[in-house]
Design a protein around this motif. Structure first.
Motif, PDB file in Angstrom:
ATOM      1  N   PHE A  95      52.791  47.814  39.794  1.00 60.21           N
ATOM      2  CA  PHE A  95      53.830  48.184  40.441  1.00 60.21           C
ATOM      3  C   PHE A  95      53.946  49.664  40.622  1.00 60.21           C
ATOM      4  O   PHE A  95      53.272  50.466  41.172  1.00 60.21           O
ATOM      5  CB  PHE A  95      55.276  47.728  39.774  1.00 60.21           C
ATOM      6  CG  PHE A  95      55.247  46.202  39.635  1.00 60.21           C
ATOM      7  CD1 PHE A  95      55.204  45.519  40.647  1.00 60.21           C
ATOM      8  CD2 PHE A  95      55.084  45.591  38.318  1.00 60.21           C
ATOM      9  CE1 PHE A  95      55.121  43.999  40.759  1.00 60.21           C
ATOM     10  CE2 PHE A  95      54.789  44.369  38.205  1.00 60.21           C
ATOM     11  CZ  PHE A  95      55.062  43.535  39.355  1.00 60.21           C
ATOM     12  N   ASP A  96      54.668  50.509  39.404  1.00 57.79           N
ATOM     13  CA  ASP A  96      54.551  51.916  39.687  1.00 57.79           C
ATOM     14  C   ASP A  96      53.736  52.576  38.590  1.00 57.79           C
ATOM     15  O   ASP A  96      53.933  53.683  38.234  1.00 57.79           O
ATOM     16  CB  ASP A  96      56.121  52.528  39.489  1.00 57.79           C
ATOM     17  CG  ASP A  96      56.426  51.994  38.118  1.00 57.79           C
ATOM     18  OD1 ASP A  96      56.016  51.320  37.287  1.00 57.79           O
ATOM     19  OD2 ASP A  96      57.557  52.622  37.841  1.00 57.79           O
ATOM     20  N   LYS A  97      52.834  51.845  37.889  1.00 56.27           N
ATOM     21  CA  LYS A  97      51.752  52.228  36.999  1.00 56.27           C
ATOM     22  C   LYS A  97      50.273  51.549  37.154  1.00 56.27           C
ATOM     23  O   LYS A  97      50.139  50.478  37.970  1.00 56.27           O
ATOM     24  CB  LYS A  97      52.125  52.231  35.647  1.00 56.27           C
ATOM     25  CG  LYS A  97      53.040  51.159  35.233  1.00 56.27           C
ATOM     26  CD  LYS A  97      53.519  51.556  33.577  1.00 56.27           C
ATOM     27  CE  LYS A  97      54.097  50.442  32.918  1.00 56.27           C
ATOM     28  NZ  LYS A  97      54.846  49.638  33.510  1.00 56.27           N
ATOM     29  N   GLY A  98      49.540  51.946  36.415  1.00 57.16           N
ATOM     30  CA  GLY A  98      48.221  51.448  36.169  1.00 57.16           C
ATOM     31  C   GLY A  98      47.525  51.317  37.500  1.00 57.16           C
ATOM     32  O   GLY A  98      47.299  52.580  38.215  1.00 57.16           O
ATOM     33  N   GLU A  99      46.843  50.039  37.734  1.00 56.79           N
ATOM     34  CA  GLU A  99      45.967  50.310  38.895  1.00 56.79           C
ATOM     35  C   GLU A  99      46.665  50.658  40.417  1.00 56.79           C
ATOM     36  O   GLU A  99      46.186  51.132  40.964  1.00 56.79           O
ATOM     37  CB  GLU A  99      45.514  48.614  39.111  1.00 56.79           C
ATOM     38  CG  GLU A  99      44.698  48.432  40.392  1.00 56.79           C
ATOM     39  CD  GLU A  99      44.359  46.774  40.546  1.00 56.79           C
ATOM     40  OE1 GLU A  99      45.145  46.102  40.059  1.00 56.79           O
ATOM     41  OE2 GLU A  99      43.293  46.578  41.269  1.00 56.79           O
ATOM     42  N   ALA A 100      48.025  50.166  40.337  1.00 58.54           N
ATOM     43  CA  ALA A 100      48.728  50.486  41.440  1.00 58.54           C
ATOM     44  C   ALA A 100      48.814  51.939  41.855  1.00 58.54           C
ATOM     45  O   ALA A 100      48.733  52.416  43.079  1.00 58.54           O
ATOM     46  CB  ALA A 100      50.103  49.775  41.554  1.00 58.54           C
ATOM     47  N   VAL A 101      48.662  52.829  40.695  1.00 58.29           N
ATOM     48  CA  VAL A 101      48.674  54.367  41.076  1.00 58.29           C
ATOM     49  C   VAL A 101      47.411  54.869  40.991  1.00 58.29           C
ATOM     50  O   VAL A 101      47.009  56.023  41.298  1.00 58.29           O
ATOM     51  CB  VAL A 101      49.731  55.111  40.015  1.00 58.29           C
ATOM     52  CG1 VAL A 101      51.157  54.547  40.719  1.00 58.29           C
ATOM     53  CG2 VAL A 101      49.460  54.650  38.519  1.00 58.29           C
TER      54      VAL A 101
END
Ligand SMILES: NC(=O)CCC(=O)C(=O)O
Length: 264
Positions: free
Chosen positions: A117-123
């Motif tokens: 979502f808005d952290k980790g791999e997604a960013v």
């Protein structure tokens, strides 16, 4: 056709180099299989976000070299799971590599749906845009990675491109294990395809992994399922069952595309 899914444990106590050597040895032990599969981001762990930048490799980096050699030593088609790839512009991708039995790269797939979502791999990582299939002598593979499993339209795209065996490397957490099994079976039933879903064991970044790699046939029956710990799950299956299932129960032909949205 014989497939071996290597559900390798990703624990923090082991270095990436040691795990790379261990994975290569496990691949070599599968000589005689037609297809060998490793999980998602097994060098770092799929939830070890801080490691992505530190351990990112160019496409033809150390994991590529080690796995190309392991595939040719074993004489198997190798889906080497995914690596944190750094492209020449510096963008990271979660990239799967597939090698031929001669050790040549057959395909690379950049994960389309990034998790977090808005952290980790997604960013931290860029998103792939391209569907990828790979023609083997007896079947056509369709490639997807972990969180992609939640997006049926991606799999329909692969089926439309000719996929008969859907290969899903993952680093799926124990917390959502029920979803993993359910979604693997759902994709097999709705796409009338084999699903080979290979996850990791162990615990990294405080996230216990589900294990439970699974092979499902085009009728949705579970042909084999691993336990919680590191293991190699080997299964024999007849890829022609995709054709007979689609002929005898031709639901894919009844798809209705381009439906109109509700009129207000
Ligand atoms: N690495 C992932 O894509 C994790 C996906 C996941 O945990 C989920 O879909 O649930």
């Amino acid at each position: 056709m014989r497939a071996s899914l290597i559900q390798i444990a990703v624990n923090e106590g082991e270095s990436v180099e040691s795990r790379r050597r261990r994975a290569a040895a496990l691949v070599r032990e599968q000589a005689g299989a037609d297809l060998v599969v490793l999980p998602e981001l097994w060098t770092t762990g799929a939830f070890a976000f801080e490691e992505f930048g530190r351990e990112a490799e160019p496409l033809e980096g150390p994991t590529y070299e080690t796995m190309a050699k392991a595939a040719s030593d074993a004489g198997v088609w190798l889906h080497a799971g995914s690596i944190p790839e750094r492209d020449p512009e510096g963008t990271l991708y979660n990239t799967s590599l597939v090698f031929t039995p001669s050790g040549d790269l057959a395909a690379a797939y950049r994960k389309i749906h990034r998790f977090g979502f808005d952290k980790g791999e997604a960013v931290l990582m860029g998103a792939g845009r391209d569907l990828v299939t790979v023609r083997l002598p007896d079947t056509t593979l369709g490639l997807a990675t972990c969180y992609d499993l939640r997006f049926p339209e991606l799999f329909r795209g692969l089926v439309d491109a000719g996929a008969q065996t859907l290969v899903v490397p993952a680093g799926w957490p124990e917390r959502r294990r029920a979803h993993w099994t359910l979604l693997a079976r759902a994709r097999a039933v709705e796409d009338q395809a084999f699903v080979l879903a290979c996850s990791t064991a162990g615990t990294h970044a405080g996230v216990p992994q589900a294990g439970h790699s699974i092979v499902v046939d085009p009728w949705g029956e579970v042909l084999a399922e691993a336990g919680h710990d590191e293991e190699v799950l080997t299964v024999d299956f007849d890829p022609a069952e995709v054709v007979t299932t689609r002929d005898q129960f031709p639901a894919l032909k009844d798809r209705v595309l381009g439906l109109e949205p509700p009129r207000r």
